[in-house]
Design an enzyme around this catalytic site. Structure first.
Site, PDB file in Angstrom:
ATOM      1  N   ASN A 170       0.156   7.226   8.560  1.00 42.46           N
ATOM      2  CA  ASN A 170      -0.713   7.759   9.622  1.00 42.46           C
ATOM      3  C   ASN A 170      -0.014   7.602  10.967  1.00 42.46           C
ATOM      4  O   ASN A 170       0.882   6.763  11.124  1.00 42.46           O
ATOM      5  CB  ASN A 170      -2.060   7.009   9.670  1.00 42.46           C
ATOM      6  CG  ASN A 170      -1.882   5.513   9.923  1.00 42.46           C
ATOM      7  OD1 ASN A 170      -1.596   4.743   9.014  1.00 42.46           O
ATOM      8  ND2 ASN A 170      -2.029   5.119  11.177  1.00 42.46           N
ATOM      9  N   MET A 184       0.079  -4.545   8.938  1.00 42.40           N
ATOM     10  CA  MET A 184      -0.644  -5.814   8.796  1.00 42.40           C
ATOM     11  C   MET A 184       0.006  -6.737   7.752  1.00 42.40           C
ATOM     12  O   MET A 184      -0.664  -7.586   7.172  1.00 42.40           O
ATOM     13  CB  MET A 184      -2.097  -5.536   8.397  1.00 42.40           C
ATOM     14  CG  MET A 184      -2.824  -4.586   9.329  1.00 42.40           C
ATOM     15  SD  MET A 184      -4.458  -4.184   8.734  1.00 42.40           S
ATOM     16  CE  MET A 184      -4.886  -2.809   9.840  1.00 42.40           C
ATOM     17  N   SER A 185       1.293  -6.564   7.502  1.00 38.50           N
ATOM     18  CA  SER A 185       1.938  -7.375   6.457  1.00 38.50           C
ATOM     19  C   SER A 185       3.388  -7.660   6.841  1.00 38.50           C
ATOM     20  O   SER A 185       3.768  -7.531   7.999  1.00 38.50           O
ATOM     21  CB  SER A 185       1.868  -6.631   5.113  1.00 38.50           C
ATOM     22  OG  SER A 185       2.714  -5.490   5.138  1.00 38.50           O
ATOM     23  N   TYR A 194      -5.564 -10.727   6.679  1.00 38.28           N
ATOM     24  CA  TYR A 194      -6.901 -10.167   6.932  1.00 38.28           C
ATOM     25  C   TYR A 194      -7.849 -10.333   5.746  1.00 38.28           C
ATOM     26  O   TYR A 194      -9.052 -10.131   5.886  1.00 38.28           O
ATOM     27  CB  TYR A 194      -6.819  -8.693   7.366  1.00 38.28           C
ATOM     28  CG  TYR A 194      -6.328  -7.714   6.316  1.00 38.28           C
ATOM     29  CD1 TYR A 194      -7.096  -7.366   5.211  1.00 38.28           C
ATOM     30  CD2 TYR A 194      -5.082  -7.102   6.455  1.00 38.28           C
ATOM     31  CE1 TYR A 194      -6.646  -6.469   4.263  1.00 38.28           C
ATOM     32  CE2 TYR A 194      -4.619  -6.198   5.518  1.00 38.28           C
ATOM     33  CZ  TYR A 194      -5.405  -5.895   4.422  1.00 38.28           C
ATOM     34  OH  TYR A 194      -4.940  -5.001   3.491  1.00 38.28           O
ATOM     35  N   GLU A 195      -7.318 -10.725   4.582  1.00 36.61           N
ATOM     36  CA  GLU A 195      -8.194 -11.043   3.447  1.00 36.61           C
ATOM     37  C   GLU A 195      -8.713 -12.474   3.554  1.00 36.61           C
ATOM     38  O   GLU A 195      -9.407 -12.947   2.640  1.00 36.61           O
ATOM     39  CB  GLU A 195      -7.423 -10.884   2.129  1.00 36.61           C
ATOM     40  CG  GLU A 195      -6.946  -9.458   1.861  1.00 36.61           C
ATOM     41  CD  GLU A 195      -6.022  -9.410   0.646  1.00 36.61           C
ATOM     42  OE1 GLU A 195      -6.545  -9.308  -0.486  1.00 36.61           O
ATOM     43  OE2 GLU A 195      -4.786  -9.497   0.831  1.00 36.61           O
ATOM     44  N   HIS A 230      -8.449   4.278   5.456  1.00 35.56           N
ATOM     45  CA  HIS A 230      -7.618   3.683   4.397  1.00 35.56           C
ATOM     46  C   HIS A 230      -7.348   4.676   3.252  1.00 35.56           C
ATOM     47  O   HIS A 230      -6.300   4.617   2.607  1.00 35.56           O
ATOM     48  CB  HIS A 230      -8.253   2.397   3.848  1.00 35.56           C
ATOM     49  CG  HIS A 230      -7.373   1.652   2.879  1.00 35.56           C
ATOM     50  ND1 HIS A 230      -6.199   1.016   3.261  1.00 35.56           N
ATOM     51  CD2 HIS A 230      -7.460   1.456   1.547  1.00 35.56           C
ATOM     52  CE1 HIS A 230      -5.625   0.463   2.209  1.00 35.56           C
ATOM     53  NE2 HIS A 230      -6.361   0.711   1.154  1.00 35.56           N
ATOM     54  N   ALA A 275       2.935   0.157   3.933  1.00 37.38           N
ATOM     55  CA  ALA A 275       2.486   1.378   4.598  1.00 37.38           C
ATOM     56  C   ALA A 275       2.246   1.002   6.048  1.00 37.38           C
ATOM     57  O   ALA A 275       1.835  -0.120   6.346  1.00 37.38           O
ATOM     58  CB  ALA A 275       1.208   1.890   3.959  1.00 37.38           C
ATOM     59  N   HIS A 301      -3.699  -2.362  -4.466  1.00 37.19           N
ATOM     60  CA  HIS A 301      -2.885  -3.559  -4.735  1.00 37.19           C
ATOM     61  C   HIS A 301      -3.348  -4.128  -6.064  1.00 37.19           C
ATOM     62  O   HIS A 301      -4.390  -4.765  -6.145  1.00 37.19           O
ATOM     63  CB  HIS A 301      -3.078  -4.606  -3.635  1.00 37.19           C
ATOM     64  CG  HIS A 301      -2.430  -4.235  -2.333  1.00 37.19           C
ATOM     65  ND1 HIS A 301      -1.261  -4.795  -1.901  1.00 37.19           N
ATOM     66  CD2 HIS A 301      -2.780  -3.333  -1.397  1.00 37.19           C
ATOM     67  CE1 HIS A 301      -0.924  -4.273  -0.736  1.00 37.19           C
ATOM     68  NE2 HIS A 301      -1.831  -3.387  -0.406  1.00 37.19           N
ATOM     69  N   SER A 345       0.850  -1.200   0.000  1.00 35.39           N
ATOM     70  CA  SER A 345       0.000   0.000   0.000  1.00 35.39           C
ATOM     71  C   SER A 345       0.877   1.239   0.000  1.00 35.39           C
ATOM     72  O   SER A 345       1.858   1.312   0.734  1.00 35.39           O
ATOM     73  CB  SER A 345      -0.874   0.058   1.260  1.00 35.39           C
ATOM     74  OG  SER A 345      -1.729  -1.043   1.325  1.00 35.39           O
ATOM     75  N   HIS A 358      -2.792 -10.591   2.212  1.00 35.87           N
ATOM     76  CA  HIS A 358      -2.707 -10.397   3.664  1.00 35.87           C
ATOM     77  C   HIS A 358      -3.554 -11.437   4.385  1.00 35.87           C
ATOM     78  O   HIS A 358      -4.563 -11.905   3.850  1.00 35.87           O
ATOM     79  CB  HIS A 358      -3.256  -9.009   4.051  1.00 35.87           C
ATOM     80  CG  HIS A 358      -2.666  -7.851   3.332  1.00 35.87           C
ATOM     81  ND1 HIS A 358      -3.065  -7.478   2.064  1.00 35.87           N
ATOM     82  CD2 HIS A 358      -1.715  -6.958   3.711  1.00 35.87           C
ATOM     83  CE1 HIS A 358      -2.363  -6.423   1.688  1.00 35.87           C
ATOM     84  NE2 HIS A 358      -1.547  -6.081   2.657  1.00 35.87           N
TER      85      HIS A 358
HETATM   86  I1  8IG Z   1      -1.136   2.250   6.551  1.00 37.32           I
HETATM   87  O1  8IG Z   1      -2.142   2.263  12.216  1.00 37.32           O
HETATM   88  C1  8IG Z   1      -1.425   1.407   8.201  1.00 37.32           C
HETATM   89  N1  8IG Z   1      -1.465   0.094   8.337  1.00 37.32           N
HETATM   90  N2  8IG Z   1      -2.215  -2.316  12.218  1.00 37.32           N
HETATM   91  N3  8IG Z   1      -2.191  -0.007  12.223  1.00 37.32           N
HETATM   92  C2  8IG Z   1      -2.080  -1.184  11.559  1.00 37.32           C
HETATM   93  N4  8IG Z   1      -1.847  -1.248  10.264  1.00 37.32           N
HETATM   94  C3  8IG Z   1      -1.703  -0.090   9.617  1.00 37.32           C
HETATM   95  C4  8IG Z   1      -1.797   1.139  10.220  1.00 37.32           C
HETATM   96  C5  8IG Z   1      -2.052   1.200  11.598  1.00 37.32           C
HETATM   97  N5  8IG Z   1      -1.622   2.082   9.309  1.00 37.32           N
END
Ligand code: 8IG
Length: 291
Positions: free
Chosen positions: A244, A220-221, A97-98, A256, A125, A73, A41, A95
């Site tokens: 962020n 998350m990756s 989470y998918e 997102h 990201a 993606h 990302s 990922h």
């Molecule tokens: I971009 O603040 C991104 N991916 N877990 N937390 C988590 N994953 C992220 C974040 C975040 N920002």
């Protein structure tokens, strides 16, 4: 396993499919990669700056690949010659989470390393736990804390010819590759990446816990891919684009769209880093193009 519920592929199958994908990748590209890059990302804008693709395929053209389901993606594979090294670039990743299995999450990395890549660059990201390091910052991953509860090596022992599943993760994120990166951009910060399953973001209490555990980044990756790359003997470089501030660090709620916007804004900087970096990563392997 109850009827109607697909069992996850065995370890043997996961490696067999990666071998098939590697064979197909080399056949379609006509060369073995030395460096593999996974663009996560926010990193999509950098893909074109790396140069014209010699070959571009949808990931689904290779055995065992599924198209990513996440905006930003795109699910393509490019091969290009980056001024000294044959590079395979994955535009997008899978990922947990998918709903993907750990084997699916690391399939691209396994494919690239089996095909010949000895250096794997994992970009992502991430949220930052440091209020002084806000959106647009780029951080070298020094180490990770894998809080996904998953491993790409769980299951049976890998098939004959592969290393043991009990793989050492000391210096998982290569100190040499971090040094090479700093020689391109001396302002790069370093941090520990906490990998969570998501797809929800953290609570402020979770972020406070992660900070006390030494994390500077959260995402998350990346962690499972790094483990899979190391297992196969490749050197790993991890790069996070901060998009962020993590929950409770930021006064704003997380979104997102913000991730994609920060990626677009940081695009030129990411290109200035990766373009000169790629040919230097392969080290002694870098050289004139084979005939
Ligand atoms: I971009 O603040 C991104 N991916 N877990 N937390 C988590 N994953 C992220 C974040 C975040 N920002």
């Amino acid at each position: 396993m109850s009827p109607g519920v697909a069992s996850p592929p065995s370890t043997v199958e996961a490696f067999a499919v990666a071998e098939k994908a590697a064979e197909e990748l080399v056949r379609r590209v006509g060369a073995a990669p030395k460096v593999a890059v996974v663009l996560g990302s926010g990193w999509r804008p950098v893909a074109d700056a790396l140069g014209d693709a010699e070959v571009e395929l949808p990931m689904t053209a290779l055995p065992g690949f599924r198209a990513p389901s996440v905006p930003g993606h795109e699910g393509t594979v490019r091969s290009l010659w980056a001024g000294g090294a044959q590079v395979v670039v994955f535009l997008g990743r899978s990922h947990l989470y998918e709903g993907r299995s750990p084997a699916e999450v690391v399939h691209a990395v396994r494919t690239a390393v089996i095909a010949g890549a000895s250096v794997v660059v994992l970009t992502n990201a991430a949220g930052s736990l440091d209020p002084a390091l806000g959106p647009g910052g780029v951080v070298l991953i020094r180490d990770h804390i894998n809080l996904t509860g998953a491993s790409p090596l769980s299951g049976d022992e890998p098939p004959a010819g592969y290393p043991s599943r009990f793989v050492d993760l000391t210096d998982l994120y290569s100190g040499r590759l971090r040094e090479v990166s700093r020689s391109v951009d001396g302002s790069l910060a370093e941090g520990v990446y906490a990998a969570l399953r998501g797809p929800h973001y953290e609570t402020p209490a979770e972020i406070a816990m992660l900070r006390s555990a030494g994390a500077g980044l959260v995402g998350m990756s990346t962690a499972l891919e790094a483990i899979a790359a190391r297992h196969l003997g490749a050197s790993v470089l991890g790069l996070s684009l901060v998009t962020n501030l993590a929950a409770g660090v930021s006064p704003e709620p997380l979104d997102h769209a913000e991730v994609l916007a920060a990626g677009a804004a940081a695009g030129p900087r990411l290109g200035e880093l990766l373009v000169p970096l790629l040919p230097r990563l392969a080290g002694p392997l870098t050289g004139p193009r084979p005939a």
